[in-house]
Design an enzyme around this catalytic site. Structure first.
Site, PDB file in Angstrom:
ATOM      1  N   ASP A  38       3.416   3.845  -4.558  1.00  0.00           N
ATOM      2  CA  ASP A  38       4.319   4.941  -4.923  1.00  0.00           C
ATOM      3  C   ASP A  38       3.702   5.658  -6.118  1.00  0.00           C
ATOM      4  OD1 ASP A  38       6.404   6.671  -5.360  1.00  0.00           O
ATOM      5  OD2 ASP A  38       7.780   5.158  -6.137  1.00  0.00           O
TER       6      ASP A  38
ATOM      7  N   CYS B 122       5.774  11.845  -3.618  1.00  0.00           N
ATOM      8  CA  CYS B 122       6.529  13.034  -4.008  1.00  0.00           C
ATOM      9  C   CYS B 122       5.692  14.291  -3.839  1.00  0.00           C
ATOM     10  CB  CYS B 122       7.018  12.907  -5.453  1.00  0.00           C
ATOM     11  SG  CYS B 122       5.693  12.755  -6.669  1.00  0.00           S
TER      12      CYS B 122
END
Length: 299
Positions: A231, A257
């Site tokens: 992540d 993201c």
């Protein structure tokens, strides 16, 4: 549609309040498909997970100030835009936010800088000219973060994962449920949150350093990780292919993201994977940003 926020036409913070939420999700889905299309992902292959509400969700807001003005910084004009009626923050932050527009901060903070309002663990804090996420990093949309955690845990269970290497682990946000269910977990991150630094299964290292991978192998020894979970921040993880080659996991879960760096990193794996699932989770409604959770089987 008529924007819900009076600042929308000028403020750089939100990009989609001129359209309805269903259209916003379709635009985001199309954007993700454009990045992942080169990997064979079509629109039907993307599951969209909407947010329960479009506004009043952020637990952390950063504002810039210059002299007597405080608000959002317009990157085009390089001017501070005052946004006293901003709609995107959680209700718990509004009293502290409103006090800023009474001007009392000006005598203690002259010139220019930034401040951050943060709602965490039931308390509101404010920090002037400090680092981002001064209370420790967390996702800004708590309800959607719970959904993300559940989605990761469901995939790990479906994959039959037993031993997990969690890279950019933070404090274990995405892997705590896996460890609580009895899975073996090792965590890596460039920063050690309180409570993590002394753990035997936590290694603090600069994951972008050239020697990060050999350093981890030297420190951790030989471990048979069946799943790699990453992540990373918006810059992605350019070294992913080297880690996959050395660790040789059977599965990879990538939470991103930034679809641009996600697509770049996955292309770097060559043909060594098969995409099992692609999920778009709207952790940032009203803005152009979103989270992607993608599951790969490594060949």
């Amino acid at each position: 549609v008529e924007p819900d926020c009076p600042h929308f036409e000028l403020c750089p913070g939100c990009q989609f309040l001129h359209t309805d939420y269903a259209s916003e999700l379709n635009y985001k889905k199309a954007a993700l498909q454009r990045y992942l299309g080169v990997l064979g992902v079509d629109m039907d292959g993307i599951e969209v997970v909407p947010a329960p509400r479009r506004l009043a969700y952020r637990n952390r807001v950063q504002l810039h100030y210059r002299h007597k003005y405080i608000g959002m910084l317009d990157p085009v004009s390089d001017q501070v835009l005052e946004v006293p009626h901003c709609k995107i923050m959680r209700e718990e932050l509004r009293p502290a936010f409103a006090r800023l527009y009474q001007g009392d901060w000006q005598k203690d903070h002259p010139g220019r800088g930034h401040c951050e309002l943060y709602y965490k663990a039931g308390e509101v804090s404010i920090r002037w000219n400090g680092s981002y996420a001064h209370g420790g990093f967390s996702q800004v949309y708590e309800e959607m973060n719970l959904v993300l955690q559940e989605r990761v845990q469901t995939l790990l269970a479906a994959l039959g994962s037993k031993c997990l290497l969690d890279i950019f682990a933070g404090s274990g946000n995405l892997s705590d449920a896996f460890a609580a269910a009895g899975g073996r977990r090792v965590m890596l991150d460039g920063h050690a949150d309180p409570g993590c630094a002394e753990l035997d299964n936590f290694y603090q290292m600069d994951l972008y350093a050239e020697q990060a991978l050999p350093d981890f192998i030297r420190r951790a020894g030989a471990t048979d990780f069946d799943t790699l979970l990453i992540d990373p921040p918006r810059r992605g993880f350019p070294g992913l292919a080297g880690w996959v080659k050395e660790i040789n996991p059977r599965h990879l879960l990538y939470v991103s993201c930034n679809p641009a760096s996600l697509a770049r990193d996955l292309r770097g794996l060559g043909a060594r994977f098969r995409i099992e699932a692609v999920q778009l989770l709207d952790l940032f409604p009203a803005t152009a940003h979103f989270e992607t959770l993608i599951a790969l089987q490594i060949k």
